[in-house]
Design a protein around this motif. Structure first.
Motif, PDB file in Angstrom:
ATOM      1  N   LEU A  45       0.820  -1.211   0.000  1.00 37.44           N
ATOM      2  CA  LEU A  45       0.000   0.000   0.000  1.00 37.44           C
ATOM      3  C   LEU A  45       0.849   1.255   0.000  1.00 37.44           C
ATOM      4  O   LEU A  45       0.535   2.239  -0.677  1.00 37.44           O
ATOM      5  CB  LEU A  45      -0.921   0.010   1.233  1.00 37.44           C
ATOM      6  CG  LEU A  45      -1.934  -1.121   1.337  1.00 37.44           C
ATOM      7  CD1 LEU A  45      -2.620  -1.075   2.703  1.00 37.44           C
ATOM      8  CD2 LEU A  45      -2.959  -1.025   0.222  1.00 37.44           C
ATOM      9  N   THR A  53      -1.903   6.367   4.752  1.00 37.06           N
ATOM     10  CA  THR A  53      -2.271   5.867   3.427  1.00 37.06           C
ATOM     11  C   THR A  53      -3.787   5.824   3.395  1.00 37.06           C
ATOM     12  O   THR A  53      -4.425   5.470   4.399  1.00 37.06           O
ATOM     13  CB  THR A  53      -1.705   4.459   3.180  1.00 37.06           C
ATOM     14  OG1 THR A  53      -0.290   4.484   3.314  1.00 37.06           O
ATOM     15  CG2 THR A  53      -2.082   3.959   1.798  1.00 37.06           C
ATOM     16  N   GLU A  55      -7.223   4.572   1.008  1.00 38.00           N
ATOM     17  CA  GLU A  55      -7.794   3.867  -0.135  1.00 38.00           C
ATOM     18  C   GLU A  55      -9.172   4.464  -0.409  1.00 38.00           C
ATOM     19  O   GLU A  55     -10.027   4.489   0.480  1.00 38.00           O
ATOM     20  CB  GLU A  55      -7.911   2.376   0.164  1.00 38.00           C
ATOM     21  CG  GLU A  55      -6.578   1.687   0.400  1.00 38.00           C
ATOM     22  CD  GLU A  55      -6.732   0.225   0.736  1.00 38.00           C
ATOM     23  OE1 GLU A  55      -6.902  -0.585  -0.202  1.00 38.00           O
ATOM     24  OE2 GLU A  55      -6.733  -0.101   1.943  1.00 38.00           O
ATOM     25  N   THR A  60      -5.103   4.189  -4.289  1.00 34.55           N
ATOM     26  CA  THR A  60      -4.347   4.190  -3.041  1.00 34.55           C
ATOM     27  C   THR A  60      -3.418   5.398  -3.073  1.00 34.55           C
ATOM     28  O   THR A  60      -2.617   5.559  -4.000  1.00 34.55           O
ATOM     29  CB  THR A  60      -3.530   2.897  -2.887  1.00 34.55           C
ATOM     30  OG1 THR A  60      -4.418   1.773  -2.901  1.00 34.55           O
ATOM     31  CG2 THR A  60      -2.746   2.902  -1.580  1.00 34.55           C
TER      32      THR A  60
END
Length: 220
Positions: A45, A53, A55, A60
């Motif tokens: 990721l 991070t 999503e 991503t």
């Protein structure tokens, strides 16, 4: 569906705060601040093994400043970004990314106070980095002291993601340098930290945190 990969007391807090201010539904995936972030699964990721991070929509995205910009542009109707053509756009970008300058000095102080042991810790470096934080506070103080209408926040047009970014950086920085000498910055910080979105982004009381004390003085 939005998933935020998060560690308490880190830059990912600014993304969590923004998600709250945007009133978005999200899932929070919380990690300990340790080698877990360098596991093969997480590195797929985020290749540098850091937070945040996010999503979203099959994408991503990592790097907190990039995530803040993306979210504000993805949800412009919430009014927390300043899009191209907005008169406040240049100042918005400056202060959005100035948070990283503050955080750079905070990161150095975290290393000195919490990561290194006494044999390699440097009180001189701690004093230098605290002095650099004072210069950052001074820049915010000067901005807020400009005699313009509605300068309760960093932008003339009012609260924005720039306040979130810098406010979260100051949240971390206050563990190493209080705001006593910067009254306008302290008042601004108080306004920010009264917001429900900020309060909801704080670490729960019963979790492991990076900061285990309110203030870390420079050792003698």
């Amino acid at each position: 569906m939005i998933t935020l990969h998060h560690c308490h007391d880190t830059r990912s807090m600014r993304v969590l705060w923004l998600l709250n201010e945007l009133d978005l539904t999200y899932t929070l995936s919380v990690y300990p601040f340790d080698a877990t972030l360098r596991s093969p699964a997480y590195l797929t990721l985020n290749p540098v093994g850091r937070v945040p991070t996010i999503e979203i929509d099959g994408e991503t995205i990592w790097e907190s400043g990039a995530i803040l910009e993306f979210l504000c542009e993805r949800f412009p109707e919430r009014g927390l970004g300043r899009l191209p053509g907005d008169i406040d756009r240049p100042d918005y970008l400056i202060w959005l990314h100035f948070a990283e300058t503050v955080s750079h000095h905070v990161g150095a102080l975290i290393q000195q106070h919490m990561v290194l042991d006494d044999t390699v810790r440097s009180p001189t470096l701690m004093k230098i980095e605290a002095a650099r934080l004072a210069k950052c506070y001074g820049a915010i103080e000067a901005r807020l002291s400009t005699p313009l209408e509605n300068r309760d926040y960093l932008l003339t047009s009012g609260f924005s993601a720039a306040d979130i970014a810098c406010g979260q950086a100051v949240y971390m920085a206050r563990h190493f340098l209080p705001l006593d000498a910067f009254p306008e910055t302290a008042a601004w910080y108080d306004r920010l930290t009264e917001r429900p979105g900020f309060v909801a982004a704080l670490p729960p009381e019963d979790v492991q945190r990076i900061f285990t004390q309110a203030y870390y003085p420079v050792p003698d």
